[in-house]
Design a protein around this motif. Structure first.
Motif, mmCIF file in Angstrom:
data_model
loop_
_atom_site.group_PDB
_atom_site.id
_atom_site.type_symbol
_atom_site.label_atom_id
_atom_site.label_comp_id
_atom_site.label_asym_id
_atom_site.label_seq_id
_atom_site.Cartn_x
_atom_site.Cartn_y
_atom_site.Cartn_z
ATOM 1 N N GLN A 38 -0.385 22.528 -87.084
ATOM 2 C CA GLN A 38 -0.533 21.430 -87.841
ATOM 3 C C GLN A 38 0.413 20.173 -87.458
ATOM 4 O O GLN A 38 1.536 20.362 -87.151
ATOM 5 C CB GLN A 38 -0.315 21.487 -89.389
ATOM 6 N N SER A 39 -0.301 19.122 -87.081
ATOM 7 C CA SER A 39 0.345 17.952 -86.465
ATOM 8 C C SER A 39 0.698 17.170 -87.726
ATOM 9 O O SER A 39 0.046 17.147 -88.998
ATOM 10 C CB SER A 39 -0.336 17.030 -85.685
ATOM 11 N N GLN A 42 -1.852 16.004 -90.731
ATOM 12 C CA GLN A 42 -3.371 16.522 -90.369
ATOM 13 C C GLN A 42 -3.309 17.636 -90.871
ATOM 14 O O GLN A 42 -2.711 18.294 -91.546
ATOM 15 C CB GLN A 42 -3.283 16.592 -88.625
ATOM 16 N N SER A 84 2.996 18.015 -75.882
ATOM 17 C CA SER A 84 2.062 17.898 -76.801
ATOM 18 C C SER A 84 1.968 19.134 -77.782
ATOM 19 O O SER A 84 1.230 18.987 -78.869
ATOM 20 C CB SER A 84 0.582 17.697 -76.182
ATOM 21 N N ASP A 85 2.639 20.395 -77.524
ATOM 22 C CA ASP A 85 2.733 21.516 -78.479
ATOM 23 C C ASP A 85 3.766 21.198 -79.452
ATOM 24 O O ASP A 85 3.621 22.138 -80.391
ATOM 25 C CB ASP A 85 3.111 22.600 -77.347
ATOM 26 N N ALA A 87 4.762 20.677 -82.873
ATOM 27 C CA ALA A 87 3.956 20.373 -84.239
ATOM 28 C C ALA A 87 4.594 21.741 -85.145
ATOM 29 O O ALA A 87 5.524 22.228 -84.641
ATOM 30 C CB ALA A 87 2.468 20.823 -83.870
ATOM 31 N N GLU A 88 4.065 21.795 -86.277
ATOM 32 C CA GLU A 88 4.353 22.817 -87.192
ATOM 33 C C GLU A 88 3.157 24.103 -86.972
ATOM 34 O O GLU A 88 2.029 23.872 -87.028
ATOM 35 C CB GLU A 88 4.478 22.390 -88.360
#
Lengths: 114, 114
Positions: A38-39, A42, A84-85, A87-88
């Protein structure tokens, strides 16, 4: 009761380094296992899932996870992390015996440093 | 893959008013839909499960009179937050499944109650 534990709240890795996010579960039925990303702000994107068969599962974006029944674990790995990885990441467990409901872990926030 | 949409993506409402959130499955028939709530920096908590044409089943601690769920068709479920208060401000995510255990998640709706 069903539960999912993600012991690491935050993890910071350098870009290009390998990554392993831990997930342990406690379930009274044959589990189906998922990893989502999850970003901020989002929804959830499915990275990979395990239902049965080969215990090493390949997912999108170069991720893989290994189901170890003896350890009740489903750890997520990536050999080389990209910025870009960041995130959660959520591990989730479900079972038909529980109405296909998913129980989510608390999540692990991944930070990638350059 | 299967696509789920939510509308609106962000809503601000005044305390005491009601707000409706729509969840649509765009390319599959969602026999079951789930509604989750996510507070900042926390995991997803299941609020309720709804099967098309049936009353929703709410998780323990979720007020069914406050969070009204309707699943009138195989492609649409709605969550109405009645008499909203600031503590209802949260990120609401829906998911749908066509009968398998895999859930397809919507992008989420951020509700802010002022």
């Amino acid at each position: 009761a069903q539960s999912v534990t993600q012991p690491d709240i935050h993890i910071t890795v350098s870009e290009g380094a390998s990554l392993e996010l831990r997930c342990n579960y406690s379930y009274g039925a044959t589990p189906y296992l998922f990893w989502y990303v999850q970003s901020p702000g989002q929804g959830l994107q499915l990275l990979l899932k395990y239902f049965s068969g080969d215990t090493l599962v390949q997912g999108i974006k170069g991720f893989e996870a290994e189901f170890k029944r003896s350890q009740s674990s489903f750890n997520l790995r990536k050999p080389s992390v990209h910025w870009s990885d960041a995130a959660e990441y959520f591990c989730a467990v479900g079972a038909r015996e529980y109405g296909n409901k998913l129980v989510f872990g608390a999540g692990t926030i991944l930070r990638v440093k350059s | 893959g299967a696509v789920v949409s939510q509308h609106p993506s962000w809503v601000i409402c005044k305390s005491g008013t009601s707000v409706k959130i729509e969840c649509r499955s765009l390319d599959f028939q969602a026999t079951t839909m789930f509604w989750y709530r996510q507070f900042p920096k926390q995991s997803l908590m299941l609020m309720a499960t709804s099967n098309e044409g049936s009353k929703a089943t709410y998780e323990q601690g979720v007020e069914k009179d406050k969070f009204l769920i309707n699943h009138a068709s195989l492609t649409l479920s709605t969550l109405t937050v009645t008499s909203a208060h600031p503590e209802d401000s949260s990120f609401y995510i829906c998911s749908g499944t066509g009968g398998s255990i895999e859930q397809y998640f919507g992008p989420g709706t951020r509700l802010t109650v002022t």
